[in-house]
Design a protein around this motif. Structure first.
Motif, PDB file in Angstrom:
ATOM      1  N   VAL A 511       0.844  -1.200   0.000  1.00 38.15           N
ATOM      2  CA  VAL A 511       0.000   0.000   0.000  1.00 38.15           C
ATOM      3  C   VAL A 511       0.881   1.252   0.000  1.00 38.15           C
ATOM      4  O   VAL A 511       0.589   2.237  -0.695  1.00 38.15           O
ATOM      5  CB  VAL A 511      -0.947   0.004   1.212  1.00 38.15           C
ATOM      6  N   SER A 512       1.948   1.211   0.777  1.00 40.47           N
ATOM      7  CA  SER A 512       2.857   2.362   0.833  1.00 40.47           C
ATOM      8  C   SER A 512       3.517   2.601  -0.519  1.00 40.47           C
ATOM      9  O   SER A 512       3.644   3.746  -0.966  1.00 40.47           O
ATOM     10  CB  SER A 512       3.935   2.131   1.898  1.00 40.47           C
ATOM     11  N   MET A 513       3.927   1.508  -1.178  1.00 43.30           N
ATOM     12  CA  MET A 513       4.540   1.638  -2.505  1.00 43.30           C
ATOM     13  C   MET A 513       3.520   2.191  -3.503  1.00 43.30           C
ATOM     14  O   MET A 513       3.848   3.033  -4.346  1.00 43.30           O
ATOM     15  CB  MET A 513       5.052   0.278  -2.980  1.00 43.30           C
ATOM     16  N   GLY A 514       2.278   1.711  -3.388  1.00 44.65           N
ATOM     17  CA  GLY A 514       1.225   2.226  -4.250  1.00 44.65           C
ATOM     18  C   GLY A 514       0.994   3.715  -4.030  1.00 44.65           C
ATOM     19  O   GLY A 514       0.757   4.471  -4.983  1.00 44.65           O
ATOM     20  N   THR A 515       1.077   4.155  -2.773  1.00 47.98           N
ATOM     21  CA  THR A 515       0.915   5.573  -2.453  1.00 47.98           C
ATOM     22  C   THR A 515       2.040   6.398  -3.070  1.00 47.98           C
ATOM     23  O   THR A 515       1.825   7.500  -3.572  1.00 47.98           O
ATOM     24  CB  THR A 515       0.881   5.776  -0.925  1.00 47.98           C
ATOM     25  N   TRP A 516       3.254   5.839  -3.043  1.00 48.21           N
ATOM     26  CA  TRP A 516       4.406   6.506  -3.668  1.00 48.21           C
ATOM     27  C   TRP A 516       4.147   6.728  -5.155  1.00 48.21           C
ATOM     28  O   TRP A 516       4.329   7.827  -5.675  1.00 48.21           O
ATOM     29  CB  TRP A 516       5.662   5.657  -3.452  1.00 48.21           C
ATOM     30  N   PHE A 517       3.724   5.681  -5.853  1.00 48.25           N
ATOM     31  CA  PHE A 517       3.494   5.798  -7.295  1.00 48.25           C
ATOM     32  C   PHE A 517       2.284   6.681  -7.597  1.00 48.25           C
ATOM     33  O   PHE A 517       2.257   7.385  -8.613  1.00 48.25           O
ATOM     34  CB  PHE A 517       3.323   4.412  -7.919  1.00 48.25           C
ATOM     35  N   LEU A 518       1.290   6.658  -6.716  1.00 50.25           N
ATOM     36  CA  LEU A 518       0.125   7.525  -6.905  1.00 50.25           C
ATOM     37  C   LEU A 518       0.538   8.990  -6.795  1.00 50.25           C
ATOM     38  O   LEU A 518       0.058   9.841  -7.558  1.00 50.25           O
ATOM     39  CB  LEU A 518      -0.941   7.180  -5.862  1.00 50.25           C
ATOM     40  N   ALA A 519       1.441   9.281  -5.855  1.00 48.30           N
ATOM     41  CA  ALA A 519       1.942  10.656  -5.721  1.00 48.30           C
ATOM     42  C   ALA A 519       2.722  11.069  -6.968  1.00 48.30           C
ATOM     43  O   ALA A 519       2.619  12.213  -7.426  1.00 48.30           O
ATOM     44  CB  ALA A 519       2.827  10.767  -4.478  1.00 48.30           C
ATOM     45  N   THR A 520       3.491  10.133  -7.527  1.00 50.33           N
ATOM     46  CA  THR A 520       4.218  10.420  -8.766  1.00 50.33           C
ATOM     47  C   THR A 520       3.248  10.724  -9.900  1.00 50.33           C
ATOM     48  O   THR A 520       3.448  11.660 -10.678  1.00 50.33           O
ATOM     49  CB  THR A 520       5.120   9.232  -9.147  1.00 50.33           C
ATOM     50  N   ALA A 521       2.184   9.920  -9.986  1.00 50.18           N
ATOM     51  CA  ALA A 521       1.170  10.141 -11.031  1.00 50.18           C
ATOM     52  C   ALA A 521       0.506  11.503 -10.856  1.00 50.18           C
ATOM     53  O   ALA A 521       0.295  12.235 -11.827  1.00 50.18           O
ATOM     54  CB  ALA A 521       0.121   9.033 -10.977  1.00 50.18           C
ATOM     55  N   LEU A 522       0.177  11.849  -9.609  1.00 50.58           N
ATOM     56  CA  LEU A 522      -0.438  13.151  -9.345  1.00 50.58           C
ATOM     57  C   LEU A 522       0.499  14.287  -9.751  1.00 50.58           C
ATOM     58  O   LEU A 522       0.064  15.298 -10.322  1.00 50.58           O
ATOM     59  CB  LEU A 522      -0.799  13.272  -7.863  1.00 50.58           C
ATOM     60  N   SER A 523       1.785  14.126  -9.475  1.00 50.85           N
ATOM     61  CA  SER A 523       2.744  15.192  -9.807  1.00 50.85           C
ATOM     62  C   SER A 523       2.795  15.453 -11.306  1.00 50.85           C
ATOM     63  O   SER A 523       3.023  16.589 -11.736  1.00 50.85           O
ATOM     64  CB  SER A 523       4.140  14.831  -9.284  1.00 50.85           C
ATOM     65  N   GLU A 524       2.570  14.396 -12.117  1.00 49.76           N
ATOM     66  CA  GLU A 524       2.560  14.575 -13.571  1.00 49.76           C
ATOM     67  C   GLU A 524       1.412  15.500 -13.994  1.00 49.76           C
ATOM     68  O   GLU A 524       1.574  16.380 -14.837  1.00 49.76           O
ATOM     69  CB  GLU A 524       2.400  13.218 -14.264  1.00 49.76           C
ATOM     70  N   THR A 525       0.237  15.276 -13.401  1.00 53.79           N
ATOM     71  CA  THR A 525      -0.923  16.099 -13.742  1.00 53.79           C
ATOM     72  C   THR A 525      -0.783  17.509 -13.166  1.00 53.79           C
ATOM     73  O   THR A 525      -1.147  18.487 -13.815  1.00 53.79           O
ATOM     74  CB  THR A 525      -2.212  15.427 -13.218  1.00 53.79           C
ATOM     75  N   VAL A 526      -0.237  17.595 -11.952  1.00 57.73           N
ATOM     76  CA  VAL A 526       0.008  18.908 -11.338  1.00 57.73           C
ATOM     77  C   VAL A 526       1.004  19.695 -12.195  1.00 57.73           C
ATOM     78  O   VAL A 526       0.861  20.910 -12.368  1.00 57.73           O
ATOM     79  CB  VAL A 526       0.531  18.739  -9.896  1.00 57.73           C
ATOM     80  N   ALA A 527       2.006  19.004 -12.741  1.00 61.94           N
ATOM     81  CA  ALA A 527       3.022  19.679 -13.566  1.00 61.94           C
ATOM     82  C   ALA A 527       2.389  20.387 -14.755  1.00 61.94           C
ATOM     83  O   ALA A 527       2.734  21.531 -15.076  1.00 61.94           O
ATOM     84  CB  ALA A 527       4.066  18.668 -14.047  1.00 61.94           C
ATOM     85  N   THR A 528       1.443  19.708 -15.420  1.00 58.81           N
ATOM     86  CA  THR A 528       0.813  20.352 -16.582  1.00 58.81           C
ATOM     87  C   THR A 528      -0.133  21.466 -16.158  1.00 58.81           C
ATOM     88  O   THR A 528      -0.295  22.454 -16.880  1.00 58.81           O
ATOM     89  CB  THR A 528       0.070  19.318 -17.444  1.00 58.81           C
ATOM     90  N   ARG A 529      -0.768  21.327 -14.988  1.00 63.75           N
ATOM     91  CA  ARG A 529      -1.588  22.431 -14.462  1.00 63.75           C
ATOM     92  C   ARG A 529      -0.716  23.668 -14.225  1.00 63.75           C
ATOM     93  O   ARG A 529      -1.113  24.792 -14.535  1.00 63.75           O
ATOM     94  CB  ARG A 529      -2.263  21.995 -13.160  1.00 63.75           C
ATOM     95  N   ILE A 530       0.456  23.445 -13.646  1.00 65.31           N
ATOM     96  CA  ILE A 530       1.385  24.562 -13.423  1.00 65.31           C
ATOM     97  C   ILE A 530       1.814  25.157 -14.757  1.00 65.31           C
ATOM     98  O   ILE A 530       1.903  26.375 -14.924  1.00 65.31           O
ATOM     99  CB  ILE A 530       2.611  24.081 -12.613  1.00 65.31           C
ATOM    100  N   GLY A 531       2.098  24.283 -15.730  1.00 67.73           N
ATOM    101  CA  GLY A 531       2.533  24.751 -17.046  1.00 67.73           C
ATOM    102  C   GLY A 531       1.526  25.672 -17.702  1.00 67.73           C
ATOM    103  O   GLY A 531       1.897  26.562 -18.481  1.00 67.73           O
ATOM    104  N   LYS A 532       0.244  25.463 -17.395  1.00 66.84           N
ATOM    105  CA  LYS A 532      -0.793  26.313 -17.999  1.00 66.84           C
ATOM    106  C   LYS A 532      -0.716  27.754 -17.513  1.00 66.84           C
ATOM    107  O   LYS A 532      -1.332  28.642 -18.113  1.00 66.84           O
ATOM    108  CB  LYS A 532      -2.180  25.719 -17.722  1.00 66.84           C
ATOM    109  N   MET A 533       0.037  28.007 -16.429  1.00 63.48           N
ATOM    110  CA  MET A 533       0.224  29.385 -15.971  1.00 63.48           C
ATOM    111  C   MET A 533       0.965  30.212 -17.019  1.00 63.48           C
ATOM    112  O   MET A 533       0.897  31.446 -17.011  1.00 63.48           O
ATOM    113  CB  MET A 533       0.995  29.389 -14.642  1.00 63.48           C
ATOM    114  N   ALA A 534       1.702  29.515 -17.910  1.00 63.62           N
ATOM    115  CA  ALA A 534       2.441  30.228 -18.957  1.00 63.62           C
ATOM    116  C   ALA A 534       1.854  29.948 -20.339  1.00 63.62           C
ATOM    117  O   ALA A 534       2.558  30.038 -21.353  1.00 63.62           O
ATOM    118  CB  ALA A 534       3.919  29.828 -18.925  1.00 63.62           C
ATOM    119  N   ALA A 535       0.567  29.597 -20.383  1.00 63.65           N
ATOM    120  CA  ALA A 535      -0.079  29.348 -21.676  1.00 63.65           C
ATOM    121  C   ALA A 535      -0.081  30.635 -22.505  1.00 63.65           C
ATOM    122  O   ALA A 535      -0.353  31.721 -21.991  1.00 63.65           O
ATOM    123  CB  ALA A 535      -1.504  28.857 -21.458  1.00 63.65           C
TER     124      ALA A 535
END
Length: 586
Positions: A511-535
């Protein structure tokens, strides 16, 4: 070198799989914005959905392999899906056309709705004419790739581990060889596919990535006999049992994957749903793991208060997330206050745990959750590479070297190139420091990693002060940014998974390992949300004002610089406290 032949089978398979993955990753946003004329926001949404899913699905793929298919069958199925996906990526359709308001049509134009505008019609508003059928194929190709990575990625690494006993002295060098394959694949793919796609046509770049995956699949099919039976199902008789009528369990898994492809096809087009799902599961996982670490050895106590606080915190956080992403009706200002309240409640929950349920397991779990949350910050900065940094390279960087022009996608090769150059020196440095009792603790390494990610953006901010006559920035500053991001990755990434296994309670490591990978997946989506600040609003993908574009990107990068530096320094400052809570684990 005395390694099992199976290692080289896995090495070659992963090299070509990563070749295909990175070959298309750095072309994706450029293809959407320059060929199908997506806005920056729309292109980043697709990239965020795709990347967020592609890093989350391996968790499920690994579970299916462990319980049913075994690793070999999972890799073969995943490789087949990946090959099909990459082949379909080469279906371009026709290039989008932007008809400005006031244009007089010279021929009939059939809109996506079916309405036909006759030749001679003067348009009263702008119309974007895209090949919607080709885009449907494109989204299905992404769905195939997401599912293919889910089945293949976790299992090819596991096979390498199975080829060696735990005390085999060749084990570490075997993984080093394997990971070198990943970086060779990434490095060559972004150079070759990035050049083909932007020079000769997108289908050639995506097609080359697809050919790479097919080579990887056939390599594994030929070499599977060298795996020594280590990748077979744990209970092969279970796969032969009937499940869907006369269809056995194995083929039922393959067939049931087909409707899931339809769900993924929809999800890659709806980024808010992906982001909501990631947030919901991550909040539940983090609070749930902290709660479990409090009560799992205290079942004889009255834990009502702990369950109540955890429940209120989760419900409040989920309400705030739902409102902010417009899935639940409500006031955004109220939702913001509820979110802050939930964060305070979770902090109070942790303090309550230390006061009433303190134990080494609880302290280590709290540290692990803090480290997992900090990785979201790092990867959200780092993963600007395929988003805002690629658009920055395309639009405002002087990419010429003499008579040669480097394509924007090719800059993605710098990360893998620097890793190949610096991985061994960094590993040697940590060993040397450890012998002198000077090796930084895991929290300090995380802080250093985030700090360097921030400094990478500092290089871009500094370089923006020296544009040339055309308003473009020298590429050396982008190279320096990639270098600092890579050194940051080498501080944080290699110790991350090790920290999960060391700090987690033994019966919830999965479960802990799954949480680690879930956080990585979330960071990918957060990264593109941040990128839209410079659209940037472009004219048919072309930037009309380079100075304004440079200012917009620099504003984003300055924010990321200070955020990364601040978060990194904060992690270093609190590291003595975290080390105390780790109870002897370095």
């Amino acid at each position: 070198m005395g390694h099992p032949k199976g290692l080289y089978v896995c090495f070659a398979t992963e090299l070509w799989e990563r070749f295909s993955f990175y070959g298309m990753k750095y072309l994706l946003l450029l293809y959407l914005t320059k060929y199908h004329l997506f806005t920056d926001e729309a292109g980043l949404d697709v990239l965020g959905s795709y990347a967020g899913l592609v890093y989350a699905l391996p968790l499920i793929g690994g579970m299916i392999a462990d319980r049913f298919l075994g690793m070999r069958k999972s890799v073969l199925f995943g490789g087949t899906l990946l090959s099909l996906g990459h082949i379909l990526m080469a279906v371009e359709g026709f290039q989008a056309i932007n008809y400005a308001a006031g244009t007089v049509l010279t021929s009939d134009l059939t809109l996506a709705s079916g309405e036909v505008l006759a030749a001679g019609t003067m348009l009263t508003e702008a119309i974007m004419f895209r090949d919607t059928e080709a885009l449907k194929v494109f989204y299905f190709a992404l769905a195939l790739i997401v599912m293919g990575v889910g089945y293949l990625k976790p299992n090819i690494s596991t096979i390498v581990g199975k080829l060696y006993s735990m005390d085999d002295p060749r084990r570490d060098s075997g993984f080093t060889i394997f990971y070198m394959g990943i970086n060779i694949g990434s490095f060559t793919a972004t150079l070759l596919c990035g050049w083909l796609g932007e020079t000769f046509g997108w289908k050639y770049g995506f097609g080359a990535a697809g050919i790479g995956m097919i080579v990887g699949l056939f390599t594994f099919m030929y070499g599977q006999k060298y795996l020594g039976g280590h990748a077979e199902p744990s209970e092969p008789e279970k796969l032969k049992k009937s499940f869907l009528g006369p269809i056995n369990v194995e083929w039922s898994i393959y067939l049931l994957s087909l409707p899931v492809l339809g769900i993924l096809w929809l999800l890659v087009q709806h980024e808010p749903v992906v982001l909501l799902t990631q947030n919901v599961f991550l909040v539940i996982a983090i609070v749930g793991l902290i709660l479990y670490s409090m009560v799992h050895t205290k079942q004889d106590q009255n834990n009502t208060v702990a369950y109540t606080i955890a429940g209120i915190a989760v419900v409040g956080a989920l309400y705030a997330i739902g409102v902010n992403l417009h899935f639940i009706p409500g006031s955004e200002s109220l939702a913001e206050n509820v979110l802050y309240g939930s964060i305070i409640l979770i902090v109070g929950f942790v303090i309550y745990g230390f006061m009433t349920h303190n134990s080494p397991e609880f302290g280590r779990t709290v540290v692990l959750m803090i480290l997992i949350l900090s990785t979201i910050v790092f990867w959200a900065l780092f993963e600007q590479s395929a988003g805002s940094m690629t658009l920055y390279a395309d639009r405002v960087v002087d990419r010429s070297i003499g008579a040669t022009t480097v394509t924007a996608a090719q800059f993605g090769s710098l990360n893998a190139g620097f890793i190949m150059l610096l991985a061994i020196p960094f590993a040697t440095l940590w060993t040397w420091l450890a012998k002198k009792q000077l090796e930084p603790s895991t929290p300090v390494k995380f802080g250093l990693g985030i700090l360097q990610a921030g400094l990478g953006f500092g290089a871009l901010v500094f370089g923006a002060q020296f544009p040339n006559e055309a308003g473009q920035v020298a590429m050396i500053w982008l190279v320096l940014a990639y270098l600092l991001h890579t050194t940051g990755e080498l501080c944080l990434s290699p110790v991350g998974l090790s920290a999960v296994t060391k700090l987690s309670i033994s019966n919830v490591v999965g479960v802990s390992m799954g949480t680690w990978f879930l956080a990585t997946a979330l960071s990918e989506t957060v990264a593109t949300r941040i990128g839209k600040m410079a659209a940037i609003n472009t004219d048919a993908s072309e930037v009309t004002d380079s100075a304004a574009a440079l200012a917009t990107y620099t504003q984003l990068f300055e924010f990321l610089m200070w955020f990364g530096i601040g978060a990194g320094v904060f992690m270093i400052i609190i590291s003595p406290i975290l080390r105390r809570w780790m109870h002897g684990i370095h």
